[in-house]
Design an enzyme around this catalytic site. Structure first.
Site, PDB file in Angstrom:
ATOM      1  N   SER A 132       0.834  -1.204   0.000  1.00 24.44           N
ATOM      2  CA  SER A 132       0.000   0.000   0.000  1.00 24.44           C
ATOM      3  C   SER A 132       0.867   1.252   0.000  1.00 24.44           C
ATOM      4  O   SER A 132       1.962   1.259   0.548  1.00 24.44           O
ATOM      5  CB  SER A 132      -0.930   0.017   1.212  1.00 24.44           C
ATOM      6  OG  SER A 132      -1.948   0.976   1.031  1.00 24.44           O
ATOM      7  N   GLU A 157       4.199  -2.771 -17.954  1.00 25.39           N
ATOM      8  CA  GLU A 157       2.752  -2.956 -17.842  1.00 25.39           C
ATOM      9  C   GLU A 157       2.082  -2.445 -19.121  1.00 25.39           C
ATOM     10  O   GLU A 157       1.009  -2.887 -19.492  1.00 25.39           O
ATOM     11  CB  GLU A 157       2.288  -2.132 -16.636  1.00 25.39           C
ATOM     12  CG  GLU A 157       1.151  -2.688 -15.870  1.00 25.39           C
ATOM     13  CD  GLU A 157       0.833  -1.820 -14.662  1.00 25.39           C
ATOM     14  OE1 GLU A 157       1.684  -1.008 -14.213  1.00 25.39           O
ATOM     15  OE2 GLU A 157      -0.286  -1.960 -14.165  1.00 25.39           O
TER      16      GLU A 157
END
Ligand code: 5GP
Length: 342
Positions: free
Chosen positions: A95, A200
């Site tokens: 996170s 990505e």
């Protein structure tokens, strides 16, 4: 379906705020009715397709709902419990520490609160080993990245082994990895393991070439590394020679349309080469999935036998950032469960 749920699993790529279930979201929406946020704004259904940019818009909405220490504690505990209920025995949660002036949230408190959630779950006997990766959002640039690395280092030293590494994530079309190299190098030097989102999108070839020299300890997605999709032999060589495991998130990639369909997922390319591939959820809340479903999806798409599926989940143990004794403990657990489940 029961087999996949009973299968002991390792989850290594899960963003906390992307993993919040619809049940927890309902609770948060009730707490903050003035935001006028509805269910459809925090999750995308499996049948739907979005642009990567639209996916990132969803996180902005979720961050409005999760903006205090109290919220972080609630979502982190719920997410851990949900992974445990899905048969995940070892979880590396990641996170991005955030600061919110209105609620008094600081990056320090943010991380402390996630660690508190992990502690509480353990105390309550939730059957799962949880570790934490502090995330760097590439959009925030090199100074923030360096600050985050320092924070991660402090927590690595005082968290009793819970903080094990650093993640690099955030919108891949923004910024360049070369500006973040000093921060990533520093993290590596102080003993933090690196889990980096890499290739990505197609435009990240040069960046991946650079980041692979660090090298990272694991790769997130790695969708466009191989030559068939515009990557290169040199990138594939670097990944193979250094044997860097790749975290793969089928549903996330298909919904976000970086992969055109399940059967075209790069899992096939790497799996056929015998390269370590780890199935993960990415954002189980946003993409309406769970790890059992991801294993089932991989099995049906790529015609994996039950034995193949078992080996895939077992192989993930070796790809964790856990210390050796924990890996041995997990291996033992898998060995004991094997006759029962397979
Ligand atoms: P958080 O770090 O707030 O717990 O989780 C949400 C954040 O994770 C997003 O704001 C984004 O930075 C990162 N994230 C989640 N899913 C993805 C993904 O598929 N790709 C990338 N690059 N980042 C992601």
């Amino acid at each position: 379906a029961l087999f996949y749920r009973q299968l002991p699993k390792v989850e290594l790529h899960a963003h906390l705020n992307g993993s919040v279930s619809s049940e927890t979201m309902d609770l948060l929406m009730k707490r903050k009715p003035h935001l006028n946020i509805e269910r459809g704004m925090t999750a995308i259904l499996r049948e739907q397709r979005r642009s990567l940019d639209e996916c990132f818009q969803v996180f902005k909405v979720i961050h409005q709902l999760v903006d205090s220490g109290e919220d972080i504690l609630l979502v982190a505990k719920a997410v851990i419990q949900e992974f445990a209920a899905d048969g995940v025995k070892y979880l590396e949660l990641r996170s991005t520490p955030r600061e919110v002036t209105e609620t008094g949230l600081t990056k320090q408190i943010y991380i402390e609160t996630v660690l508190e959630a992990i502690r509480q779950c353990k105390q309550e006997g939730v059957d799962i080993d949880v570790r934490f990766l502090v995330a760097v959002d590439r959009r925030h640039g090199p100074e923030v990245a360096m600050e985050t690395v320092k924070l991660a280092e402090d927590f690595m030293l005082c968290s009793g082994g819970t903080v094990v590494g650093l993640d690099l994530s955030g919108d891949p079309t923004v910024g360049h990895g070369k500006t973040l190299l000093p921060a990533l190098q520093k993290a590596k030097n102080c003993g933090l393991k690196l889990a980096l989102h890499l290739s990505e999108v197609p435009s990240q070839r040069d960046e991946s070439e650079l980041l692979l020299n660090l090298p990272p300890d694991r790769i997130g997605h790695g969708t466009f590394l191989h030559p068939e999709v515009g990557g290169s032999d040199s990138l594939v060589d670097k990944v193979c020679k250094q044997n860097i495991p790749i975290e793969m998130c089928l549903t996330s990639n298909v919904i976000g349309q970086t992969v055109p369909s399940y059967d075209k997922h790069h899992f096939q390319y790497w799996y056929n080469r015998g390269h370590p591939c780890v199935l993960c959820t990415d954002d189980k809340g946003v993409f309406s999935t769970d790890l059992s479903q991801e294993y089932q999806l991989a099995a049906s798409t790529f015609k994996l036998s039950a034995e193949d599926v078992w080996n895939l989940s077992q192989q993930a143990i070796g790809c964790t950032f856990a210390p050796e004794p924990i890996k041995q403990k997990l291996e033992k657990m898998w060995a004991e469960l094997k006759q029962q489940i397979l």
